[in-house]
Design a protein around this motif. Structure first.
Motif, mmCIF file in Angstrom:
data_model
loop_
_atom_site.group_PDB
_atom_site.id
_atom_site.type_symbol
_atom_site.label_atom_id
_atom_site.label_comp_id
_atom_site.label_asym_id
_atom_site.label_seq_id
_atom_site.Cartn_x
_atom_site.Cartn_y
_atom_site.Cartn_z
ATOM 1 N N PRO A 3 -8.720 56.342 21.574
ATOM 2 C CA PRO A 3 -7.616 57.037 20.899
ATOM 3 C C PRO A 3 -8.059 57.925 19.743
ATOM 4 N N ASN A 4 -9.029 57.460 18.931
ATOM 5 C CA ASN A 4 -9.436 58.255 17.771
ATOM 6 C C ASN A 4 -10.321 59.453 18.128
ATOM 7 N N GLU A 5 -10.595 59.645 19.414
ATOM 8 C CA GLU A 5 -11.394 60.779 19.861
ATOM 9 C C GLU A 5 -10.542 61.902 20.458
ATOM 10 N N VAL A 212 9.507 65.575 22.603
ATOM 11 C CA VAL A 212 8.177 66.203 22.634
ATOM 12 C C VAL A 212 7.098 65.168 22.348
ATOM 13 N N MET A 213 7.341 64.283 21.387
ATOM 14 C CA MET A 213 6.376 63.245 21.034
ATOM 15 C C MET A 213 6.094 62.319 22.217
ATOM 16 N N VAL A 214 7.123 61.959 22.947
ATOM 17 C CA VAL A 214 6.958 61.084 24.109
ATOM 18 C C VAL A 214 6.089 61.762 25.168
ATOM 19 N N LEU A 215 6.331 63.054 25.418
ATOM 20 C CA LEU A 215 5.534 63.781 26.410
ATOM 21 C C LEU A 215 4.063 63.844 25.986
ATOM 22 N N LEU A 216 3.809 64.071 24.710
ATOM 23 C CA LEU A 216 2.437 64.098 24.206
ATOM 24 C C LEU A 216 1.770 62.729 24.344
ATOM 25 N N ASP A 217 2.523 61.679 24.063
ATOM 26 C CA ASP A 217 1.971 60.323 24.159
ATOM 27 C C ASP A 217 1.609 59.979 25.602
ATOM 28 N N VAL A 218 2.473 60.345 26.551
ATOM 29 C CA VAL A 218 2.192 60.106 27.969
ATOM 30 C C VAL A 218 0.927 60.845 28.387
ATOM 31 N N HIS A 219 0.821 62.115 27.984
ATOM 32 C CA HIS A 219 -0.349 62.919 28.338
ATOM 33 C C HIS A 219 -1.617 62.348 27.687
ATOM 34 N N LYS A 222 -3.098 59.101 29.326
ATOM 35 C CA LYS A 222 -3.782 59.359 30.593
ATOM 36 C C LYS A 222 -5.234 59.785 30.377
ATOM 37 N N LYS A 223 -5.525 60.338 29.208
ATOM 38 C CA LYS A 223 -6.880 60.810 28.914
ATOM 39 C C LYS A 223 -7.821 59.684 28.480
ATOM 40 N N LEU A 224 -7.265 58.521 28.152
ATOM 41 C CA LEU A 224 -8.074 57.442 27.597
ATOM 42 C C LEU A 224 -8.744 56.625 28.690
ATOM 43 N N ASP A 225 -9.835 55.953 28.311
ATOM 44 C CA ASP A 225 -10.489 55.074 29.271
ATOM 45 C C ASP A 225 -9.678 53.796 29.437
ATOM 46 N N ALA A 226 -10.019 53.006 30.434
ATOM 47 C CA ALA A 226 -9.240 51.819 30.779
ATOM 48 C C ALA A 226 -9.164 50.828 29.623
ATOM 49 N N GLU A 227 -10.251 50.693 28.881
ATOM 50 C CA GLU A 227 -10.298 49.725 27.791
ATOM 51 C C GLU A 227 -9.362 50.104 26.646
ATOM 52 N N SER A 228 -9.090 51.407 26.510
ATOM 53 C CA SER A 228 -8.269 51.887 25.400
ATOM 54 C C SER A 228 -6.804 52.062 25.779
ATOM 55 N N GLN A 229 -6.444 51.756 27.035
ATOM 56 C CA GLN A 229 -5.052 51.887 27.449
ATOM 57 C C GLN A 229 -4.178 50.965 26.606
ATOM 58 N N GLN A 230 -2.911 51.328 26.463
ATOM 59 C CA GLN A 230 -2.000 50.523 25.669
ATOM 60 C C GLN A 230 -1.900 49.129 26.271
ATOM 61 N N PRO A 231 -1.820 48.087 25.398
ATOM 62 C CA PRO A 231 -1.821 46.719 25.887
ATOM 63 C C PRO A 231 -0.648 46.433 26.805
#
Length: 478
Positions: A3-5, A212-219, A222-231
């Motif tokens: 997330p921080n990347e 708009v915030m929800v759309l950005l969060d969804v996008h 999807k860019k994160l690796d499996a380990e960083s996915q939301q719990p």
């Protein structure tokens, strides 16, 4: 990618900050027009009163101090109950659905309140019930939406959340500051009704920003690796809440006492400033609005200072001590301009609110963040509602629409706020003694200095101690 990347997380932060801007503008809107809400036709500016020498009203709704206090009490009590329930709901359904649903309900509340003070409902038997209903729905702002905001910060900025929290605080209080800056002017230069509806429109615009915030969060996810996915969403074990260090709950009590005093002063301050100093409605609104100059303009600098000091508990206690003489000076000292004291209270509030949410993000795991933060906000808002009701009762029972006796009524209320500040300082002293002894992490500088007989891996173990405990509890519960 973690997330921080992801560089677009700052766009999420911008939306997270601004989608509640209008809602916070509306929370203290009655305060900026307090005299119009409280006073009846006998105090009309068109009667025998001058705006330069006394507290008079242009649009007199005649609620009186007690019913006026209920506008805040119902908001905070509703917020308390909703926070307790919605914290669990947010953990279960996630940030996206929660953000959209809660901002829609908040906007409905703002529009109901505006409808209540608009002809033909104004000064009818329907007006006050509509007001209370609107304020109760606005309670979604002061609890549930705050949980959503801070949960998003915890996820996208968990490693370094101080600056993110400061910008959240900036926009929350920026909305309130703008209210005190322009609402009274809108009422004077246009009309009382236009001033109220402007706030309702500003609040409703948050629905678009939240989408708009929800759309950005969804996008972004999807860019994160499996380990960083939301719990994953799972049932929460009560042990996960009780396992949170006791110092966190003492810290919640400390901040709750102080914010209760601060918020009650903001709610009742404008009329007192008019009575005590002979200011106009607009000028009194500016003086009370100065309490939010600190959070708006100093938030990021406060965050960087706290990050450098790294002793949140000691700083919060030390700066809260200043509230005790501040309220006493407002009550009994005419020689100091009131704007100087309100600026000081705003700076104190800036430190306290940033420290509160930094400690919350540091000490609560992501999996139970909403539930634990909901419990914390429940305690805070319950005390806020009680304090506003008590202050309203003090003013109502001792005032007689006599200038000097009305001032004395507000002085009694300021003594009550002083007592709350003393309770806050007492909790802070107890908090720091326990934290320095146990190394729970409120004062991290001391925690680092006490861990001397350890190996190179100790710091990592200390930082991850809570998460390991929660993982252990979760695995035992499945």
């Amino acid at each position: 990618m973690r997330p921080n990347e992801w560089k677009w997380r700052y766009a999420i932060l911008f939306c997270d900050c601004t989608f509640v801007f209008g809602a916070y503008y509306y929370v203290d809107l009655p305060s900026s027009l307090q005299v119009d809400f409280v006073s009846g036709e006998a105090m009309s500016c068109n009667a025998n009163y001058s705006m330069l020498t006394s507290a008079c009203c242009d649009t007199c709704l005649g609620l009186g101090p007690e019913r006026y206090s209920l506008l805040y009490a119902f908001l905070f009590w509703t917020s308390a109950i909703l926070s307790l329930l919605s914290g669990w709901v947010v953990d279960r359904i996630g940030n996206r659905v929660s953000a959209i649903a809660f901002i829609i309900l908040t906007s409905v509340g703002c529009n109901l309140f505006a409808l209540a003070v608009t002809p033909p409902f104004r000064n009818t038997s329907v007006m006050f019930p509509l007001m209370v209903t609107g304020r109760m729905l606005l309670g979604f702002t002061n609890g549930p939406l705050r949980i959503v905001q801070d949960r998003l910060v915890s996820y996208w900025f968990g490693g370094d959340s101080f600056v993110a929290i400061s910008f959240i605080t900036l926009t929350r209080r920026g909305g309130t500051f703008l209210n005190f800056l322009i609402t009274a002017n809108l009422s004077v230069h246009f009309s009382f009704t236009w001033a109220i509806w402007f706030g309702a429109t500003l609040c409703s615009s948050g629905i678009i920003i939240a989408s708009v915030m929800v759309l950005l969060d969804v996008h972004g996810v999807k860019k994160l690796d499996a380990e960083s996915q939301q719990p994953s969403r799972r049932a929460i074990n009560i042990t996960e809440i009780t396992n949170i260090p006791k110092t966190f709950w003492i810290h919640v009590a400390m901040i709750s006492f102080e914010t209760s005093a601060f918020t009650s002063f903001v709610a009742y301050g404008p009329e007192y400033i008019q009575l005590r100093y002979g200011y106009t409605k607009v000028l009194a609104s500016y003086v009370i609005g100065a309490t939010y100059i600190g959070p708006v303009f100093l938030g990021p600098f406060v965050a960087l200072t706290l990050k450098k000091i790294d002793c949140n508990g000691l700083v919060a206690t030390g700066i809260t001590i200043l509230c005790v003489p501040a309220y006493l000076l407002l009550a009994y000292c005419l020689t100091i301009p009131p704007v100087v004291i309100t600026l000081l209270l705003g700076i104190i509030y800036s430190f306290d609110v940033i420290i509160m949410w930094k400690v919350t993000i540091d000490m609560i795991p992501q999996a139970v963040f909403g539930t634990a933060a909901g419990v914390a906000i429940f305690v805070s808002r319950l005390l806020l509602g009680i304090t506003n009701f008590v202050v309203g009762a003090i003013v109502e029972n001792t005032r007689q629409y006599n200038h000097q006796k009305d001032i004395a009524a507000y002085q009694n209320a300021l003594l009550c706020l002083t007592a709350l500040s003393v309770f806050s300082v007492s909790c802070g002293i107890f908090l720091n003694v326990l934290d320095i002894r146990n190394g729970d992490g409120v004062n991290k500088r001391f925690a680092k200095n006490t861990d001397t007989d350890v190996t190179d891996t100790t710091e990592l173990i200390a930082n991850d101690k809570l998460n390991k405990e929660y993982k252990c509890i979760a695995s035992n519960g499945t």
